[in-house]
Design an enzyme around this catalytic site. Structure first.
Site, PDB file in Angstrom:
ATOM      1  N   CYS A   2      13.611   4.047 -19.315  1.00  0.00           N
ATOM      2  CA  CYS A   2      13.731   4.401 -17.654  1.00  0.00           C
ATOM      3  C   CYS A   2      13.739   2.403 -17.704  1.00  0.00           C
ATOM      4  O   CYS A   2      12.960   1.790 -17.643  1.00  0.00           O
ATOM      5  CB  CYS A   2      12.657   4.581 -17.202  1.00  0.00           C
ATOM      6  SG  CYS A   2      12.756   6.244 -17.255  1.00  0.00           S
ATOM      7  N   ARG A  27      18.662   0.825 -20.555  1.00  0.00           N
ATOM      8  CA  ARG A  27      17.202   0.992 -21.180  1.00  0.00           C
ATOM      9  C   ARG A  27      17.176   3.270 -20.935  1.00  0.00           C
ATOM     10  O   ARG A  27      16.729   3.710 -20.887  1.00  0.00           O
ATOM     11  CB  ARG A  27      16.159   0.876 -19.973  1.00  0.00           C
ATOM     12  CG  ARG A  27      15.513  -0.503 -19.856  1.00  0.00           C
ATOM     13  CD  ARG A  27      15.237  -0.987 -18.986  1.00  0.00           C
ATOM     14  NE  ARG A  27      13.834  -0.381 -19.602  1.00  0.00           N
ATOM     15  CZ  ARG A  27      12.385  -1.356 -20.435  1.00  0.00           C
ATOM     16  NH1 ARG A  27      13.151  -2.409 -21.128  1.00  0.00           N
ATOM     17  NH2 ARG A  27      11.717  -1.078 -20.435  1.00  0.00           N
ATOM     18  N   TRP A  77      15.965   7.932 -18.474  1.00  0.00           N
ATOM     19  CA  TRP A  77      15.862   8.724 -19.615  1.00  0.00           C
ATOM     20  C   TRP A  77      14.839   9.834 -20.039  1.00  0.00           C
ATOM     21  O   TRP A  77      13.389   9.377 -19.549  1.00  0.00           O
ATOM     22  CB  TRP A  77      15.070   7.511 -21.138  1.00  0.00           C
ATOM     23  CG  TRP A  77      15.054   8.349 -22.037  1.00  0.00           C
ATOM     24  CD1 TRP A  77      16.906   8.660 -23.228  1.00  0.00           C
ATOM     25  CD2 TRP A  77      14.372   7.971 -23.711  1.00  0.00           C
ATOM     26  NE1 TRP A  77      16.627   8.895 -24.319  1.00  0.00           N
ATOM     27  CE2 TRP A  77      15.078   9.031 -24.325  1.00  0.00           C
ATOM     28  CE3 TRP A  77      13.029   8.698 -23.276  1.00  0.00           C
ATOM     29  CZ2 TRP A  77      14.743   9.811 -25.207  1.00  0.00           C
ATOM     30  CZ3 TRP A  77      12.402   8.958 -24.197  1.00  0.00           C
ATOM     31  CH2 TRP A  77      13.275   9.747 -25.370  1.00  0.00           C
ATOM     32  N   ASN A 103       8.639   4.681 -14.739  1.00  0.00           N
ATOM     33  CA  ASN A 103       8.718   4.385 -16.261  1.00  0.00           C
ATOM     34  C   ASN A 103       7.126   4.292 -17.177  1.00  0.00           C
ATOM     35  O   ASN A 103       6.249   4.504 -16.684  1.00  0.00           O
ATOM     36  CB  ASN A 103       8.967   2.959 -17.057  1.00  0.00           C
ATOM     37  CG  ASN A 103       8.941   2.701 -18.606  1.00  0.00           C
ATOM     38  OD1 ASN A 103       9.759   3.604 -18.910  1.00  0.00           O
ATOM     39  ND2 ASN A 103       9.813   1.451 -18.611  1.00  0.00           N
ATOM     40  N   GLY A 104       7.429   5.223 -18.530  1.00  0.00           N
ATOM     41  CA  GLY A 104       6.054   5.725 -18.713  1.00  0.00           C
ATOM     42  C   GLY A 104       6.242   7.771 -18.699  1.00  0.00           C
ATOM     43  O   GLY A 104       7.059   8.195 -18.550  1.00  0.00           O
ATOM     44  N   GLU A 486      18.825   2.377 -43.185  1.00  0.00           N
ATOM     45  CA  GLU A 486      19.417   1.793 -42.095  1.00  0.00           C
ATOM     46  C   GLU A 486      21.273   2.779 -41.828  1.00  0.00           C
ATOM     47  O   GLU A 486      21.662   3.095 -40.740  1.00  0.00           O
ATOM     48  CB  GLU A 486      19.675   0.165 -42.124  1.00  0.00           C
ATOM     49  CG  GLU A 486      19.775  -0.755 -40.823  1.00  0.00           C
ATOM     50  CD  GLU A 486      19.538  -0.186 -39.556  1.00  0.00           C
ATOM     51  OE1 GLU A 486      19.091   0.466 -39.497  1.00  0.00           O
ATOM     52  OE2 GLU A 486      20.027  -0.680 -38.280  1.00  0.00           O
ATOM     53  N   LYS A 490      22.619   4.629 -38.524  1.00  0.00           N
ATOM     54  CA  LYS A 490      23.636   4.034 -37.442  1.00  0.00           C
ATOM     55  C   LYS A 490      24.994   5.336 -37.484  1.00  0.00           C
ATOM     56  O   LYS A 490      24.718   5.329 -36.273  1.00  0.00           O
ATOM     57  CB  LYS A 490      24.011   3.009 -38.392  1.00  0.00           C
ATOM     58  CG  LYS A 490      23.574   1.247 -38.314  1.00  0.00           C
ATOM     59  CD  LYS A 490      23.247   0.637 -37.314  1.00  0.00           C
ATOM     60  CE  LYS A 490      21.977   1.369 -36.177  1.00  0.00           C
ATOM     61  NZ  LYS A 490      21.280   0.845 -36.757  1.00  0.00           N
ATOM     62  N   GLU A 493      23.198   7.682 -35.369  1.00  0.00           N
ATOM     63  CA  GLU A 493      22.653   7.793 -33.855  1.00  0.00           C
ATOM     64  C   GLU A 493      24.118   7.481 -32.985  1.00  0.00           C
ATOM     65  O   GLU A 493      24.239   7.869 -31.838  1.00  0.00           O
ATOM     66  CB  GLU A 493      21.481   6.437 -33.745  1.00  0.00           C
ATOM     67  CG  GLU A 493      22.455   5.275 -33.833  1.00  0.00           C
ATOM     68  CD  GLU A 493      20.993   4.075 -34.027  1.00  0.00           C
ATOM     69  OE1 GLU A 493      19.866   4.444 -32.595  1.00  0.00           O
ATOM     70  OE2 GLU A 493      21.264   3.045 -34.714  1.00  0.00           O
ATOM     71  N   HIS A 509      15.809  14.945 -58.388  1.00  0.00           N
ATOM     72  CA  HIS A 509      14.425  15.677 -58.121  1.00  0.00           C
ATOM     73  C   HIS A 509      14.468  16.482 -57.499  1.00  0.00           C
ATOM     74  O   HIS A 509      13.596  17.035 -56.817  1.00  0.00           O
ATOM     75  CB  HIS A 509      13.386  14.881 -57.949  1.00  0.00           C
ATOM     76  CG  HIS A 509      13.191  13.388 -59.102  1.00  0.00           C
ATOM     77  ND1 HIS A 509      12.554  13.872 -60.209  1.00  0.00           N
ATOM     78  CD2 HIS A 509      13.159  12.316 -59.483  1.00  0.00           C
ATOM     79  CE1 HIS A 509      12.802  13.165 -60.409  1.00  0.00           C
ATOM     80  NE2 HIS A 509      12.517  11.807 -60.608  1.00  0.00           N
ATOM     81  N   LYS A 608      17.001   2.562 -25.185  1.00  0.00           N
ATOM     82  CA  LYS A 608      17.283   1.329 -26.858  1.00  0.00           C
ATOM     83  C   LYS A 608      15.883   0.320 -26.254  1.00  0.00           C
ATOM     84  O   LYS A 608      15.632   0.328 -27.765  1.00  0.00           O
ATOM     85  CB  LYS A 608      18.245  -0.308 -25.067  1.00  0.00           C
ATOM     86  CG  LYS A 608      18.220  -1.758 -25.929  1.00  0.00           C
ATOM     87  CD  LYS A 608      19.013  -1.615 -26.990  1.00  0.00           C
ATOM     88  CE  LYS A 608      18.611  -3.006 -28.340  1.00  0.00           C
ATOM     89  NZ  LYS A 608      19.237  -2.495 -29.802  1.00  0.00           N
TER      90      LYS A 608
HETATM   91  C1  AGP Z   1      18.181   1.108 -34.203  1.00  0.00           C
HETATM   92  O1  AGP Z   1      19.517   1.498 -34.343  1.00  0.00           O
HETATM   93  C2  AGP Z   1      17.326   2.491 -33.093  1.00  0.00           C
HETATM   94  N1  AGP Z   1      18.162   2.582 -31.688  1.00  0.00           N
HETATM   95  C3  AGP Z   1      16.387   2.140 -33.112  1.00  0.00           C
HETATM   96  O2  AGP Z   1      15.930   2.746 -34.401  1.00  0.00           O
HETATM   97  C4  AGP Z   1      15.042   0.640 -32.840  1.00  0.00           C
HETATM   98  O3  AGP Z   1      15.459   0.402 -34.130  1.00  0.00           O
HETATM   99  C5  AGP Z   1      14.124   1.263 -32.372  1.00  0.00           C
HETATM  100  O4  AGP Z   1      13.710   2.237 -31.466  1.00  0.00           O
HETATM  101  C6  AGP Z   1      12.640   0.387 -32.743  1.00  0.00           C
HETATM  102  O5  AGP Z   1      13.393  -0.915 -31.459  1.00  0.00           O
HETATM  103  P1  AGP Z   1      12.383  -1.975 -31.276  1.00  0.00           P
HETATM  104  O6  AGP Z   1      12.786  -3.038 -32.644  1.00  0.00           O
HETATM  105  O7  AGP Z   1      12.704  -2.766 -30.159  1.00  0.00           O
HETATM  106  O8  AGP Z   1      11.137  -2.291 -31.751  1.00  0.00           O
END
Ligand code: AGP
Length: 613
Positions: A2, A27, A77, A103-104, A486, A490, A493, A509, A608
């Site tokens: 947010c 955000r 958000w 926010n929170g 990773e 990607k 998401e 396994h 983000k």
């Molecule tokens: C990565 O593509 C993500 N959007 C997410 O996993 C991110 O890395 C994670 O939320 C951690 O964020 P930060 O590095 O700001 O702590």
């Protein structure tokens, strides 16, 4: 998550807010809303068309009343309550004279609601946030000013929050408060400002101030005053910033993600600059750890969430291999609730692009409480994490706006490798000659990443051919496993494709039961200690009908021969390979997502900065 903006005293407060909300949208973009205030009324507009609400607010601006004194705005958000207009901020009290943005999470909101309902308050949303508007209504009825009313409310709240409030009774005042969630204050030429994020204010002013936990600010056009929960006056603490707005714009790229992928060579070079020399010497004064402090450290614990966590997995291998130190990796959101055994001889490195991720922040705080030395490894100077830790190491990637981490993930990996080399040298775990070789390898990374980026069109061709994929399995071993994780994240998401990563040796396994002709397997098969074993694991999935895509070194015909598709990268020493090998997987996810028409900068359901647990 947010975004929050507040402005008082500006000639056109709505315009200032809309410009700021555009910069804060990363955000959260489930909804957006604004309220303007004067001594007579509140004018509120909200919209909840995901990703498009700001356009609606801009259209509504034509009908906004002139000469309003202040306003607050929000981009959401969703946590409590669906992403619909009635849950969009700002929220008002029963009388319609008080408005808040938040926010929170207010953890005790239900308990507070029960009391307010018994006093006759009625709610109009399912959010936790609205409770604050009604608490303020109650306190204002006692004759308190807005900032004093907010101070009393904050004392009743549990959880993490940043809040801004306005009322018709004091139309020139914005009251603001925070606990853990970030909020900053600013001023310029008779205008007072409040925002959740530096990015929102950089184009307006550099006269910025911090607000600490449980402090309450009264922001007026020509003054800012701050008190603690105890009501005692506090001094204004300036906020130093280095980024400028130009760096936060798209610079002609279609989207921020594409821009940020292309910025990786520069980001890596900046991260290493002045910290690593060709002779293998390192300079990391920011650590604030003396040589003897370093000698006393017996164990390193690396922690983070999402991509930051995967960077830690690569970092651990560097610590074990080069520095010969016990190294562990923790998912920050789990760590806090374990009974982890730490002490003064443990160094905890908390990794976070934003420095605001609440899971990582609380994990770091817990580590401090248990006596560990702590370092924040973050991209945001003076962020919550940086302020909480004993020392801070900054990746110098510049603002990362795309929700999917790219350049920051790469700089985290390399910063951790540099830290491992620093320890290795300090502890005499490597010979000077090996140190020199490693330094040469690290310093070559920006160029090698640039060479991988030059192959972007090849990577996109593979992505286009795979754009209809349903299930993808990413395999790798050692650092290749971290890259696989990773790569899978990607693809999940951005492209919304089911993607799982496994250490290649684990397939047999259990997970190999999932493999048939419909499966696509992406294997990180660059040359290294376990290359032959990875090739054997590829043969196992091929035998079950999978389509195989390999990430391999340039010109590695033997590896390419086993695959239907290949993603070539420049040849790079195994332990240094993750920052290079991730580039084609970023491109794969980007290409599949674009082919499916997805918004790569703002994938669904994500934000983000994750400031809720
Ligand atoms: C990565 O593509 C993500 N959007 C997410 O996993 C991110 O890395 C994670 O939320 C951690 O964020 P930060 O590095 O700001 O702590």
């Amino acid at each position: 998550m947010c975004g929050i903006i507040g402005v008082t005293g500006a000639a056109e407060p709505l315009q200032v807010m809309l410009d700021a909300l555009a910069l804060l949208e990363y955000r959260g973009y489930d909804s957006a809303g604004v309220v303007l205030v004067d001594d007579d009324r509140l004018w509120r507009r909200r919209d909840a068309v995901r990703g498009h609400s700001l356009e609606t607010l801009r259209e509504a601006a034509a009908d906004a009343p002139a000469h309003m004194t202040a306003g607050i705005g929000h981009t959401r958000w969703a946590t409590h309550g669906a992403a619909v207009e009635r849950n969009a901020h700002p929220h008002c009290d029963c009388s319609g004279t008080v408005a808040i943005v938040h926010n929170g999470i207010i953890e005790n909101y239900q308990e507070l609601w029960d009391k307010l309902a018994a006093e006759g308050h009625t709610r109009s949303s399912e959010t936790d946030s609205e409770v604050v508007a009604h608490l303020l209504e109650r306190e204002l009825a006692t004759g308190a000013g807005l900032a004093e009313a907010l101070r009393r409310c904050v004392g009743e709240l549990r959880g993490d929050f940043a809040l801004a409030a306005v009322t018709t009774r004091e139309p020139q005042v914005i009251a603001a408060a925070r606990r853990t969630s970030p909020l900053i204050l600013g001023r310029i030429d008779g205008t007072g400002l409040v925002a959740s994020d530096i990015a929102a204010l950089l184009g307006t002013t550099r006269d910025l101030y911090q607000l600490a936990d449980d402090e309450i600010a009264e922001v007026r056009p020509d003054s800012i005053s701050v008190v603690g929960l105890d009501g005692q006056q506090r001094g204004l603490v300036p906020l130093e910033v280095g980024w400028d707005l130009v760096a936060a714009r798209r610079d002609g790229y279609d989207d921020f993600m594409s821009k940020e992928i292309h910025e990786q060579p520069r980001a890596l070079a900046d991260t290493l600059m002045g910290r690593l020399h060709v002779d293998g010497t390192t300079e990391l004064e920011e650590l604030r750890l003396t040589g003897s402090d370093l000698d006393e450290i017996e164990r390193v614990v690396l922690m983070g969430c999402g991509s930051a966590y995967y960077a830690c997995l690569s970092g651990r291998i560097a610590f074990e291999h080069w520095a010969r130190m016990p190294a562990e990796v923790e998912i920050a959101s789990e760590f806090r609730y374990r009974d982890a055994i730490l002490g003064e001889h443990t160094l905890v490195v908390a990794v976070s692009q934003s420095g605001e991720t609440v899971d990582t922040f609380h994990a770091l705080r817990e580590a401090r409480r248990r006596g560990a030395k702590t370092i924040a490894l973050t991209n945001v100077v003076d962020s919550l994490l940086a302020r909480e830790a004993d020392g801070a190491l900054y990746t110098r990637a510049g603002p990362e706006i795309g929700v999917a981490s790219t350049k920051c993930h790469a700089t985290q990996i390399v910063m951790l490798q540099l830290l491992a080399l620093h320890f290795a040298r300090q502890r005499g775990a490597i010979e000077p000659e090996e140190g020199r070789d490693l330094a040469g390898g690290l310093l070559a990374l920006p160029g090698l990443v640039g060479r991988a980026i030059a192959r972007m069109d090849d990577y996109f061709s593979v992505a286009n051919r795979l754009s209809e994929v349903q299930d993808v399995y990413f395999l790798g071993r050692r650092v290749g496993y971290a890259v696989a994780l990773e790569g899978a994240l990607k693809l999940k998401e951005l492209a919304y494709v089911r993607a799982e990563a496994y250490p290649a040796g684990e397939m047999k396994h259990g997970p190999i039961a999932l493999i048939d002709e419909s499966a696509v397997v992406v294997a990180v098969a660059t040359r290294g200690r376990l290359w032959e074993k990875v090739m054997a694991n590829i043969a196992e999935v091929k035998a079950r009908g999978a389509t195989v895509v390999v990430v391999c070194g340039e010109g590695d015909e033997e590896t390419k021969a086993v695959a239907e598709e290949f993603l070539e990268i420049p040849v790079v020493p195994e332990l240094l390979s993750p920052a290079v090998a991730i580039v084609p997987l970023q491109a794969l996810a980007y290409g599949v997502a674009r082919a499916r028409g997805n918004d790569v900068d703002r994938p669904r359901n994500l934000a983000k900065v994750v400031t809720v647990e």
